[in-house]
Design an enzyme around this catalytic site. Structure first.
Site, short mmCIF file in Angstrom:
data_model
loop_
_atom_site.label_atom_id
_atom_site.label_comp_id
_atom_site.label_asym_id
_atom_site.label_seq_id
_atom_site.Cartn_x
_atom_site.Cartn_y
_atom_site.Cartn_z
N LYS A 171 0.90 -1.10 -0.04
CA LYS A 171 0.00 0.01 0.02
C LYS A 171 0.87 1.06 -0.05
O LYS A 171 1.45 1.82 1.01
CB LYS A 171 -0.98 -0.11 1.29
CG LYS A 171 -2.15 0.66 1.18
CD LYS A 171 -2.11 2.08 0.69
CE LYS A 171 -1.94 3.15 1.67
NZ LYS A 171 -1.71 4.34 1.41
N GLU A 246 9.46 2.07 10.96
CA GLU A 246 10.51 3.21 10.59
C GLU A 246 9.80 4.36 10.42
O GLU A 246 9.09 4.66 9.57
CB GLU A 246 11.13 2.70 9.16
CG GLU A 246 11.92 1.45 9.12
CD GLU A 246 12.92 1.38 9.70
OE1 GLU A 246 13.65 2.66 10.26
OE2 GLU A 246 13.55 0.36 9.73
N CYS A 280 13.75 11.26 6.13
CA CYS A 280 13.77 11.14 7.64
C CYS A 280 14.95 11.48 8.46
O CYS A 280 14.97 11.55 9.48
CB CYS A 280 13.04 9.68 7.97
SG CYS A 280 13.71 8.43 7.01
N GLU A 381 9.16 17.16 14.50
CA GLU A 381 9.74 16.84 13.23
C GLU A 381 8.83 17.97 12.08
O GLU A 381 7.51 17.59 12.12
CB GLU A 381 9.42 15.38 13.08
CG GLU A 381 9.97 15.14 11.28
CD GLU A 381 9.39 13.64 10.80
OE1 GLU A 381 8.25 13.53 10.93
OE2 GLU A 381 10.42 13.13 10.39
#
Ligand code: NDP
Length: 478
Positions: A171, A246, A280, A381
């Site tokens: 997905k 992750e 990331c 973030e």
């Protein structure tokens, strides 16, 4: 252009008959329609994967490695097409899409083909018995990926998953379906047995959620944001699925006054702004030792402002567009928060681009100083082209600041004293640290984070271990 789901070796429309728009980040124009899939499509895909499992898992490692190499060869013949589609779908510069996305997507399949081919016999002898360890497939895997490195991250999961004998349902992010579709076409062209790899397009709630909670899915490999990761973890853990997460990061670049300043500035610009800061691993908090703070800032701003922002298809472009209007708003909001927290914007604003890009998601690379190390912008973030710069005096202070976030993914240290570099590295609470470099990847090493950056490791033997179940067979021989 309509993109279709790929289930049991066939390209099919969504059961709902509903579609989502895939928009260009650079221009806002419609690129494609993709299926708005729901649990009916997921059920069919999982069923196809379940039926394909016995035959696929009974192949030898050598057979499966050879299939991975066939995928790599075919993908390599489409190298330029991968780069073009990825640049169009994500808004990233074509040169980056070529060097990073196309390159790694092919390499991921080759790398895992080699690793799987080389799996040897593992034995532990006792005085009166022999232990043999074998690695069996886990079952049907759910592979869920984000939009920043679409095929790079999808291939990073598909290759070891099917290589170890699992079958999968993928997905991808609804915002970047193009190269996932290209991978399915590639798999179809080489004639991979039907049902081994299935792909369902759609959004997280409609397609991702029923996939993670499906009773016949035994393993979930998820890359994405920390808050989504937490939802995925809850859903997967109630039925004891094997889980790898992750997640997000807020990584520090620690710059000591004995660094090679010229190389450091170049490296820290790259780590701050690669892919518009949407990696990331990006170093979005820059910690500079006090003696070189002013000099570093002067040189850093010159390099940041020299980056060319604009047309992603131009070979000379360094920075492209952000993924979506919503993501642009989030980044803008953080810049406003920084101002209200007392930050000074050293450079930023909006690029001046031609009329064609007026509906795209554009913002200039932004550098913010004078923020407290506890401020929201320096600890949360942002995942965009925004970095904050902070001053430190001692080694311990740098370590404390670097560890002062809920995340623990990666970081970099810049110094000519390698003993100090390694000492500091060992004190940082992350899964990965680079010294005098950044995003220097050896695919054999563990990849992953601690704290809110994730659970588990992928890469090399860690991927093989995650995508398999180790079994001990102990035979008494006396
Ligand atoms: P999201 O968490 O929003 O989405 C990731 C994937 O999960 C998408 O395919 C999304 O679908 C899907 N999803 C959303 N909701 C659910 C749900 N309830 N159940 C199952 N699947 C769901 O992340 P982004 O796509 O915005 O990616 C950016 C994030 O990814 C950043 O935080 C970044 O740090 C992280 N990331 C981490 C990496 C790492 O290796 N640690 C590498 C790259 C990125 P859809 O988008 O279609 O709704």
């Amino acid at each position: 252009m309509n993109i279709l789901n790929y289930i049991s070796g066939k390209f099919v429309e969504p059961e709902s008959g509903e579609w989502l728009e895939d928009l260009s980040p650079a221009t806002g124009e419609k690129i494609a329609l993709i299926p708005k899939s729901n649990h009916h499509d997921i059920n069919k895909a999982v069923d196809a994967a379940r039926k394909a499992l016995p035959a696929w898992s009974s192949l030898t490692n050598l057979d499966r490695a050879s299939w991975l190499n066939k995928i790599a060869d075919k993908l390599e013949s489409k190298y330029e097409e991968i780069a073009e589609l990825e640049s169009k779908d994500t808004g990233k510069p074509i040169s980056l899409a070529r060097e990073v996305d196309a390159y790694r997507s092919v390499k991921n399949f080759r790398f895992f083909a080699e690793m799987i081919r080389d799996i040897g016999v593992e034995k532990y002898e006792m005085e009166d018995a022999t232990n043999r360890v074998i690695y069996k497939p886990v079952g049907v895997g759910a592979l869920i990926t984000p939009w920043n490195l679409p095929l790079y991250l999808l291939s990073w999961k598909v290759a070891p998953a099917i290589g170890m004998g699992n079958t999968v349902v993928c997905k991808p992010s609804e915002m970047t379906p193009l190269t996932a579709d290209l991978l399915m076409k590639t798999i179809d062209e080489i004639g991979l047995p039907k049902g081994v790899v299935n792909l369902v397009h759609g959004d997280g709630i409609g397609a991702g959620s029923p996939l993670v909670s499906h009773q016949d899915v035994s393993l979930v490999s998820f890359t994405g944001g920390t808050s989504t990761g937490s939802i995925v973890a809850k859903s997967a853990s109630s039925s004891f699925k094997k889980l790898s997460l992750e997640l997000g990061g807020k990584n520090s670049s620690i710059i000591f006054d004995d660094c090679d300043l010229e190389n450091t500035v170049k490296g820290v610009v790259r780590s701050g702004f690669l892919n518009q800061g949407q990696v990331c691993l990006c170093g979005s908090r820059i910690l500079v030792q006090e003696d070189i703070y002013d000099e570093f800032i002067d040189k850093f701003i010159i390099e940041v402002e020299a980056m060319k922002i604009g047309d992603p298809s131009d070979e000379n472009t360094n920075l492209g567009a952000l993924i979506s209007p919503e993501h642009l708003s989030k980044v803008e909001e953080y810049i406003e928060i920084a101002k209200s927290e007392g930050g000074t914007i050293l450079t930023g604003g909006y690029p001046s681009l031609s009329e064609k890009y007026k509906n795209g998601n554009w913002i200039s690379p932004t550098v913010i100083a004078d923020l407290d190390v506890d401020s929201r912008c320096s600890t949360e973030e942002i995942f965009g082209p925004v970095v904050t710069i902070h001053k430190f005096s001692t080694e311990n202070e740098a370590i404390d600041i670097a560890n002062n976030t809920r995340y623990g993914l990666a970081g970099s240290i810049w110094t000519s004293d390698l003993e100090k570099g390694n000492r500091v590295a060992e004190s940082i609470h992350t899964g990965m640290i680079w010294i005098n470099t950044w995003l220097h990847r050896d695919l054999r090493v563990p990849f992953g984070g601690v704290k809110d950056s994730g659970v588990g490791r992928e890469g090399g033997k860690w991927s093989l271990s995650f995508f398999s179940e180790a079994m001990n067979i102990c035979t008494k021989n006396k």
